[in-house]
Each structure stands twice: as structure tokens, then as C-alpha cells.
Design an enzyme around this catalytic site. Structure first.
Site, PDB file in Angstrom:
ATOM      1  N   ASP A  55       0.808  -1.228   0.000  1.00 60.35           N
ATOM      2  CA  ASP A  55       0.000   0.000   0.000  1.00 60.35           C
ATOM      3  C   ASP A  55       0.835   1.268   0.000  1.00 60.35           C
ATOM      4  O   ASP A  55       0.438   2.294   0.560  1.00 60.35           O
ATOM      5  CB  ASP A  55      -0.974   0.015   1.201  1.00 60.35           C
ATOM      6  CG  ASP A  55      -1.852  -1.222   1.216  1.00 60.35           C
ATOM      7  OD1 ASP A  55      -2.248  -1.654   0.130  1.00 60.35           O
ATOM      8  OD2 ASP A  55      -2.141  -1.733   2.320  1.00 60.35           O
TER       9      ASP A  55
ATOM     10  N   LYS B  77       1.813   1.917  -5.167  1.00 57.25           N
ATOM     11  CA  LYS B  77       2.352   1.289  -6.395  1.00 57.25           C
ATOM     12  C   LYS B  77       1.432   1.537  -7.585  1.00 57.25           C
ATOM     13  O   LYS B  77       1.895   1.755  -8.696  1.00 57.25           O
ATOM     14  CB  LYS B  77       2.519  -0.239  -6.181  1.00 57.25           C
ATOM     15  CG  LYS B  77       3.501  -0.590  -5.076  1.00 57.25           C
ATOM     16  CD  LYS B  77       3.568  -2.087  -4.854  1.00 57.25           C
ATOM     17  CE  LYS B  77       2.302  -2.662  -4.252  1.00 57.25           C
ATOM     18  NZ  LYS B  77       2.018  -2.229  -2.869  1.00 57.25           N
TER      19      LYS B  77
ATOM     20  N   GLY C  24      -4.572  -4.414  -3.672  1.00 57.03           N
ATOM     21  CA  GLY C  24      -5.565  -3.363  -3.913  1.00 57.03           C
ATOM     22  C   GLY C  24      -4.786  -2.143  -4.343  1.00 57.03           C
ATOM     23  O   GLY C  24      -4.094  -1.532  -3.532  1.00 57.03           O
ATOM     24  N   HIS C  25      -4.805  -1.842  -5.633  1.00 56.48           N
ATOM     25  CA  HIS C  25      -4.012  -0.735  -6.176  1.00 56.48           C
ATOM     26  C   HIS C  25      -4.949   0.376  -6.633  1.00 56.48           C
ATOM     27  O   HIS C  25      -5.803   0.165  -7.484  1.00 56.48           O
ATOM     28  CB  HIS C  25      -3.154  -1.225  -7.354  1.00 56.48           C
ATOM     29  CG  HIS C  25      -2.126  -2.240  -6.949  1.00 56.48           C
ATOM     30  ND1 HIS C  25      -1.334  -2.911  -7.845  1.00 56.48           N
ATOM     31  CD2 HIS C  25      -1.756  -2.695  -5.733  1.00 56.48           C
ATOM     32  CE1 HIS C  25      -0.529  -3.737  -7.184  1.00 56.48           C
ATOM     33  NE2 HIS C  25      -0.773  -3.618  -5.901  1.00 56.48           N
TER      34      HIS C  25
ATOM     35  N   GLN D 235       1.816  -6.248  -3.080  1.00 58.48           N
ATOM     36  CA  GLN D 235       2.313  -6.339  -1.696  1.00 58.48           C
ATOM     37  C   GLN D 235       3.617  -5.545  -1.534  1.00 58.48           C
ATOM     38  O   GLN D 235       3.767  -4.535  -2.176  1.00 58.48           O
ATOM     39  CB  GLN D 235       2.488  -7.802  -1.259  1.00 58.48           C
ATOM     40  CG  GLN D 235       1.170  -8.571  -1.155  1.00 58.48           C
ATOM     41  CD  GLN D 235       0.583  -8.983  -2.500  1.00 58.48           C
ATOM     42  OE1 GLN D 235       1.256  -9.603  -3.294  1.00 58.48           O
ATOM     43  NE2 GLN D 235      -0.656  -8.650  -2.753  1.00 58.48           N
TER      44      GLN D 235
HETATM   45  P1  GDP Z   1      -0.791   0.235  -3.581  1.00 59.24           P
HETATM   46  O1  GDP Z   1      -1.416  -1.006  -3.064  1.00 59.24           O
HETATM   47  O2  GDP Z   1       0.685   0.290  -3.327  1.00 59.24           O
HETATM   48  O3  GDP Z   1      -1.129   0.524  -5.034  1.00 59.24           O
HETATM   49  O4  GDP Z   1      -1.429   1.436  -2.716  1.00 59.24           O
HETATM   50  P2  GDP Z   1      -2.973   1.617  -2.304  1.00 59.24           P
HETATM   51  O5  GDP Z   1      -3.729   2.059  -3.503  1.00 59.24           O
HETATM   52  O6  GDP Z   1      -3.457   0.434  -1.558  1.00 59.24           O
HETATM   53  O7  GDP Z   1      -2.837   2.787  -1.233  1.00 59.24           O
HETATM   54  C1  GDP Z   1      -2.227   4.005  -1.552  1.00 59.24           C
HETATM   55  C2  GDP Z   1      -3.247   5.139  -1.335  1.00 59.24           C
HETATM   56  O8  GDP Z   1      -2.568   6.365  -1.336  1.00 59.24           O
HETATM   57  C3  GDP Z   1      -4.278   5.255  -2.447  1.00 59.24           C
HETATM   58  O9  GDP Z   1      -5.472   5.723  -1.883  1.00 59.24           O
HETATM   59  C4  GDP Z   1      -3.681   6.297  -3.387  1.00 59.24           C
HETATM   60  O10 GDP Z   1      -4.667   6.998  -4.141  1.00 59.24           O
HETATM   61  C5  GDP Z   1      -3.027   7.206  -2.407  1.00 59.24           C
HETATM   62  N1  GDP Z   1      -1.822   7.911  -2.871  1.00 59.24           N
HETATM   63  C6  GDP Z   1      -0.817   7.450  -3.672  1.00 59.24           C
HETATM   64  N2  GDP Z   1       0.170   8.360  -3.746  1.00 59.24           N
HETATM   65  C7  GDP Z   1      -0.211   9.409  -2.971  1.00 59.24           C
HETATM   66  C8  GDP Z   1       0.397  10.656  -2.596  1.00 59.24           C
HETATM   67  O11 GDP Z   1       1.512  10.980  -2.991  1.00 59.24           O
HETATM   68  N3  GDP Z   1      -0.325  11.464  -1.735  1.00 59.24           N
HETATM   69  C9  GDP Z   1      -1.556  11.124  -1.258  1.00 59.24           C
HETATM   70  N4  GDP Z   1      -2.167  11.964  -0.426  1.00 59.24           N
HETATM   71  N5  GDP Z   1      -2.146   9.967  -1.583  1.00 59.24           N
HETATM   72  C10 GDP Z   1      -1.485   9.120  -2.412  1.00 59.24           C
HETATM   73  P1  IMO Z   2      -1.030  -4.276  -2.124  1.00 57.55           P
HETATM   74  O1  IMO Z   2      -0.576  -4.832  -3.454  1.00 57.55           O
HETATM   75  C1  IMO Z   2      -1.077  -4.711   2.210  1.00 57.55           C
HETATM   76  C2  IMO Z   2      -1.196  -8.815   3.764  1.00 57.55           C
HETATM   77  C3  IMO Z   2      -2.448  -9.282   4.480  1.00 57.55           C
HETATM   78  C4  IMO Z   2      -1.841 -10.264   5.477  1.00 57.55           C
HETATM   79  C5  IMO Z   2      -0.715 -10.910   4.663  1.00 57.55           C
HETATM   80  C6  IMO Z   2      -1.097 -12.262   4.051  1.00 57.55           C
HETATM   81  O2  IMO Z   2      -2.294  -3.494  -2.192  1.00 57.55           O
HETATM   82  O3  IMO Z   2       0.094  -3.541  -1.477  1.00 57.55           O
HETATM   83  P2  IMO Z   2      -2.595 -12.944   1.971  1.00 57.55           P
HETATM   84  O4  IMO Z   2      -4.059 -12.758   1.694  1.00 57.55           O
HETATM   85  O5  IMO Z   2      -1.702 -12.319   0.936  1.00 57.55           O
HETATM   86  O6  IMO Z   2      -2.230 -14.373   2.237  1.00 57.55           O
HETATM   87  O7  IMO Z   2      -2.332 -12.164   3.358  1.00 57.55           O
HETATM   88  O8  IMO Z   2      -0.402  -9.987   3.637  1.00 57.55           O
HETATM   89  N1  IMO Z   2      -1.427  -8.281   2.406  1.00 57.55           N
HETATM   90  C7  IMO Z   2      -1.346  -6.979   2.083  1.00 57.55           C
HETATM   91  N2  IMO Z   2      -1.131  -5.896   2.860  1.00 57.55           N
HETATM   92  N3  IMO Z   2      -1.211  -4.571   0.876  1.00 57.55           N
HETATM   93  C8  IMO Z   2      -1.392  -5.655   0.079  1.00 57.55           C
HETATM   94  O9  IMO Z   2      -1.392  -5.590  -1.268  1.00 57.55           O
HETATM   95  C9  IMO Z   2      -1.519  -6.929   0.687  1.00 57.55           C
HETATM   96  N4  IMO Z   2      -1.731  -8.188   0.206  1.00 57.55           N
HETATM   97  C10 IMO Z   2      -1.652  -9.001   1.267  1.00 57.55           C
HETATM   98  O10 IMO Z   2      -3.103  -8.213   5.132  1.00 57.55           O
HETATM   99  O11 IMO Z   2      -1.251  -9.576   6.538  1.00 57.55           O
HETATM  100 MG    MG Z   3      -2.914  -1.633  -1.764  1.00 56.75          MG
END
Ligand code: GDP
Ligand code: IMO
Ligand code: MG
Length: 428
Positions: free
Chosen positions: A13, A16, A40-41, A223
Site C-alpha cells: 500500500d 504502487k 488493492g491498487h 504487496q
Molecule cells: P498500492 O497497493 O501500493 O497501489 O497502494 P494503495 O492504492 O493500496 O494505497 C495508496 C493510497 O494512497 C491510495 O489511496 C492512493 O490513491 C493514495 N496515494 C498514492 N500516492 C499518494 C500521494 O503521494 N499522496 C496522497 N495523499 N495519496 C497518495
Molecule cells: P497491495 O498490493 C497490504 C497482507 C495481508 C496479510 C498478509 C497475508 O495493495 O500492497 P494474503 O491474503 O496475501 O495471504 O495475506 O499480507 N497483504 C497486504 N497488505 N497490501 C497488500 O497488497 C496486501 N496483500 C496481502 O493483510 O497480513
Molecule cells: Mg494496496
């Protein structure tokens, strides 16, 4: 710059999805190499927000071919529903390529994932419940089902029966659950076969040819480094290799063809699920990071655990991934703190430790050693260049760069595509 990897440097998170989408307009292929719909991207394009789970974030860039590599585990029901959700929003998904060697997540994998977690009780991992671990376990145990098996009914039936022979014993005898009917699973899987077929391809051949022709290929990790099954905080990890090596095994592209490895690094730290987290905050600062940063899981809706930046982790990510660059995200979230603590080392049993300890028990006992950096109060979300940032924000970035062991080549100051400060181009 034919091939680059973009991966999470912390516990996932990090942003990415946004970083991949940002480059998507300039690359020819975006490839997922591990994980599945546990990811979850989030991608924000104009006033539209997309949450991608299984599909590569490049699917939102019209010129780009999205690829799901052999290392990914694919729930066919999720694949089709994610595709149709995007189609309904006007996104053309017809270019998608799916490796025939990718393993399938079936309903029995999600069942086993959930019952195992329940069985572990307070020792549970806190998985996403998407069947990721059990599917990878079957792959390693050589009883997995692959995408290509959808096109040979007899082989598919034999494989599902073999897998369930064993699993049903465990489900019935250990977990007290009803046995799963193999014929029903085969029927369900065959029901997806025709819709999935147009995407199935020899992705290893296509990607290697593309790189040889000078096309730009971006490998998008799911991840993060500390969730890696080999290099993360085992057993509180996912069941795949998000680290850079996973891009090779998960796609069939050799390491000599990869030129750049970019670590996506949040300006503070978050984690979802169980496991150690030295800089975790349980006070109003943690709550503020969660609220201001919108730190709620995209996949499971769980609140993310929040804490200060941890330079020991960043250095470790540089080491195990051979990072060439960092993309620092969410710097804007830190606006408003008078002073910002940054963890520069750990104290373990009274000793100062600069590197991530390999021992699980040492890491559990690690106490952060903080250095205080001066904060800033100006809105930075409109900053376009490094010099637009307030002096203290510049100093914060420079300090993190020095501690982390690789140059920070981009800075995120908001969720949108254009809310980014580019320092060095990733594609030159
Ligand atoms: P990922 O799993 O690595 O793709 O990240 P997630 O989407 O799960 O979580 C990142 C969150 O931060 C999302 O809600 C993005 O829209 C948000 N985000 C990404 N870059 C930035 C940033 O530079 N500033 C802010 N405020 N939000 C960001
Ligand atoms: P993105 O790509 C954050 C965590 C779960 C749990 C562990 C194992 O959005 O960064 P799993 O279902 O993979 O066997 O769970 O990994 N986990 C994540 N945490 N971001 C993710 O994906 C994750 N995908 C799995 O919460 O601790
Ligand atoms: Mg994510």
C-alpha cells in the site's frame, strides 16, 4: 531503458498503483509477476478513481499491453468481474495477456484460506481471505490447477480430483466442514474457459521478444518487501515473492534484462494484518496519519496500522531488491506536524542495531531509535519541482534519501497522476 521493476519497499500500500499508472503512458507492457487479488491498487485519473486487484495498473493506459505473468495466482471469477467492471466504465481491456502457466485460485482455496485462519485463532496471519496461500501451497506441492488446464477437460478433472482427495480429508476430519464436490468445481472452472481464452498467451516469449526489440516493459509488484515469503517478516507475510527476484521467476525474464528497480516508499509506514511493526503508533499521531492518509484497505476495508518512517526497513529494501531508485509517496500527508520522528536504528536488548535483524525474536523486541526532523505547515500538493517544496520538506526528503541508500527520484504530493514531483526520469 527496456525493463524496470516497480515494487513496494515496506508492507504494501505504498502507492504502487499510482506510480505504475504514472509511467503507464510511456511504457509498452505492464506486467504483474506475483500475488493475486489480495492486492488493492488505487489509481486516480482526473475525477475517476479505480481500485485494481488482479489486473496490472497499466490497463488504464490505452497504449500499454497489460500482462498477468506465470507467477500470479488468478481467481477466474475475479478476473472476469474486474474486466467487466472496467468495460462498463469505458476502459478497453482487450489487449490483456494471461500466462497459461499461471495457477488458478478455486473456491476450495478460498475456503481453506478462511478455515485455516479461523483455526489459527489468535495466531492468525490476518490474510485477505482470497485463497492466496493455499493456491501457492498447491503449486509448490505440485497439485495446482493452471490456466491451460481449462482447455483439457480430462486433465482438469484428474487434477481437481487429485487435489480434493487430500483436501477433503482435511476439511472433513480436521475442520469439520462438508467435503467439496470435484465435479461441481470442474463445471464451474469450465464455465470460465471460453471467456478467458482470448487472453491466454505465451507471455514469457512475448515479453522476452519485446525487450529484445527495445520495447519498454514495467514489472509491477503487488504487496511489499516485508511481506515477501523469503525476505519479509515470516510467518506474517504473503505466500509469494514481491521482491525484485520475483519479477524474473514470475515472468520468465532473466535478471540481465532488467535495468532499473524502483522501490515505492511511503513517507511514513503502514501495515495491514498481523505481525511486528516497530514504529507503530497507538496514539493520536497514529490516528491522524490514518485519517489524513486515508489509510483503509482497498481490498478488505480494514483500517491500516500506522507509524513513523522506518529507515532501517528502507535500507533493507534497498539491499534485498538492489534498488536503483525510490519513489517517495504521500509526503503531503505529513504536512502540519511541528516535528516528525524518523526511526534511524533499533534498540534490541539494550544494543543499538542499524540493520534489520534476521532473527524473528530480535525483530519482535526491536524498539525504534528516533531522530526528530523539523516539520512544515505549507500546503505542498501543488508543488511541481523539488524547489517548490518548503525548506523543511526538502530537508526531510534529503534526510530519508541519505538514510535509505538509494536516490529518491520522484515524490508524491497527492493521489492524482499530476500530483508528482519528478526529480530524475525513470525512463531515461
Ligand atoms: P498500492 O497497493 O501500493 O497501489 O497502494 P494503495 O492504492 O493500496 O494505497 C495508496 C493510497 O494512497 C491510495 O489511496 C492512493 O490513491 C493514495 N496515494 C498514492 N500516492 C499518494 C500521494 O503521494 N499522496 C496522497 N495523499 N495519496 C497518495
Ligand atoms: P497491495 O498490493 C497490504 C497482507 C495481508 C496479510 C498478509 C497475508 O495493495 O500492497 P494474503 O491474503 O496475501 O495471504 O495475506 O499480507 N497483504 C497486504 N497488505 N497490501 C497488500 O497488497 C496486501 N496483500 C496481502 O493483510 O497480513
Ligand atoms: Mg494496496
Amino acid at each position: 531503458m527496456p525493463a524496470l521493476v516497480l515494487l513496494g519497499a515496506q508492507w504494501g500500500d505504498e502507492g504502487k498503483g499510482k506510480a505504475t499508472d504514472l509511467l503507464g503512458g510511456s511504457v509498452d507492457y505492464v506486467v504483474r509477476y506475483q500475488g493475486g487479488n489480495n492486492a488493492g491498487h488505487t489509481v486516480v485519473v482526473g475525477d475517476q478513481k479505480y481500485a485494481l486487484h488482479l489486473l496490472p495498473s497499466g490497463i488504464l493506459s490505452p497504449g500499454c499491453t497489460p500482462v498477468i505473468g506465470n507467477g500470479v495466482v488468478v481467481d477466474p471469477a475475479v478476473l472476469l468481474s474486474e474486466l467487466s467492471g472496467l468495460n462498463e466504465r469505458g476502459v478497453d481491456t482487450s489487449k490483456l495477456l494471461l500466462s497459461g502457466n499461471a495457477h488458478l485460485i478455486t473456491p476450495y482455496h478460498t475456503t481453506v484460506d478462511k478455515v485455516t485462519e479461523r483455526f489459527l485463532g489468535k495466531r492468525k496471519i490476518g490474510t485477505t481471505g482470497r485463497g492466496i496461500g493455499p493456491t501457492y501451497a498447491d503449486k509448490i506441492n505440485r497439485v495446482g490447477i493452471r490456466v491451460q488446464d481449462l482447455y483439457d477437460e480430462s486433465i482438469l478433472t484428474q487434477k481437481v480430483e487429485a487435489a480434493l482427495d487430500f483436501k477433503n480429508q482435511i476439511l472433513a476430519k480436521l475442520y469439520n466442514r462438508r467435503a467439496i464436490d470435484a465435479a461441481q468445481i470442474v463445471d464451474e472452472l469450465l464455465g470460465y474457459a471460453e471467456q478467458v481464452k482470448p487472453f491466454v498467451a505465451d507471455t514469457t516469449l512475448i515479453l522476452n521478444n519485446a525487450i529484445d526489440e527495445g520495447k519498454v516493459v514495467l514489472f509491477e509488484g503487488g504487496q511489499g518487501t516485508l511481506l515477501d515469503v523469503d525476505h519479509g517478516t515470516y510467518p506474517f507475510v504473503t505466500s509469494s515473492n514481491p521482491t525484485a527476484g520475483g519479477a524474473c521467476t514470475g515472468t520468465g525474464v532473466g535478471p540481465t534484462k532488467i535495468n532499473r528497480v524502483i522501490g515505492i516508499l511511503k513517507a511514513y509506514t503502514t501495515r495491514v494484518g498481523a505481525g511486528p511493526f516497530p514504529t507503530e503508533l497507538f496514539d493520536k499521531d497514529g490516528e491522524a496519519l490514518r485519517t489524513i492518509g486515508g489509510e483503509r484497505g482497498v481490498t478488505t476495508g480494514r483500517d491500516r496500522r500506522c507509524g513513523w518512517f522506518d529507515a532501517v526497513i528502507a535500507r533493507y529494501a534497498t539491499r534485498v531488491n538492489g534498488l536503483t531508485d525510490f519513489f517517495l509517496t504521500k509526503l503531503d500527508v505529513l504536512t502540519g506536524w511541528e516535528q516528525i520522528p524518523v526511526c534511524v536504528a533499533y534498540e534490541i536488548d539494550g544494543k543499538r542495531v542499524e540493520e534489520l535483524p534476521y532473527s524473528q525474536s530480535d525483530f519482535h523486541h526491536a524498539k525504534p531509535v528516533y531522530e526528530m526532523l523539523p516539520g512544515w505547515s505549507e500546503d505542498i500538493s501543488k508543488a511541481k519541482t523539488f524547489s517548490d517544496l518548503p525548506k523543511n520538506a526538502q530537508a526531510y526528503v534529503k534526510a530519508l534519501e541519505e538514510m535509505s541508500g538509494a536516490p529518491i527520484s520522484a515524490i508524491g504530493v497527492g493521489p492524482g497522476r499530476d500530483e508528482t514531483i519528478e526529480i530524475n526520469s525513470f525512463l531515461s
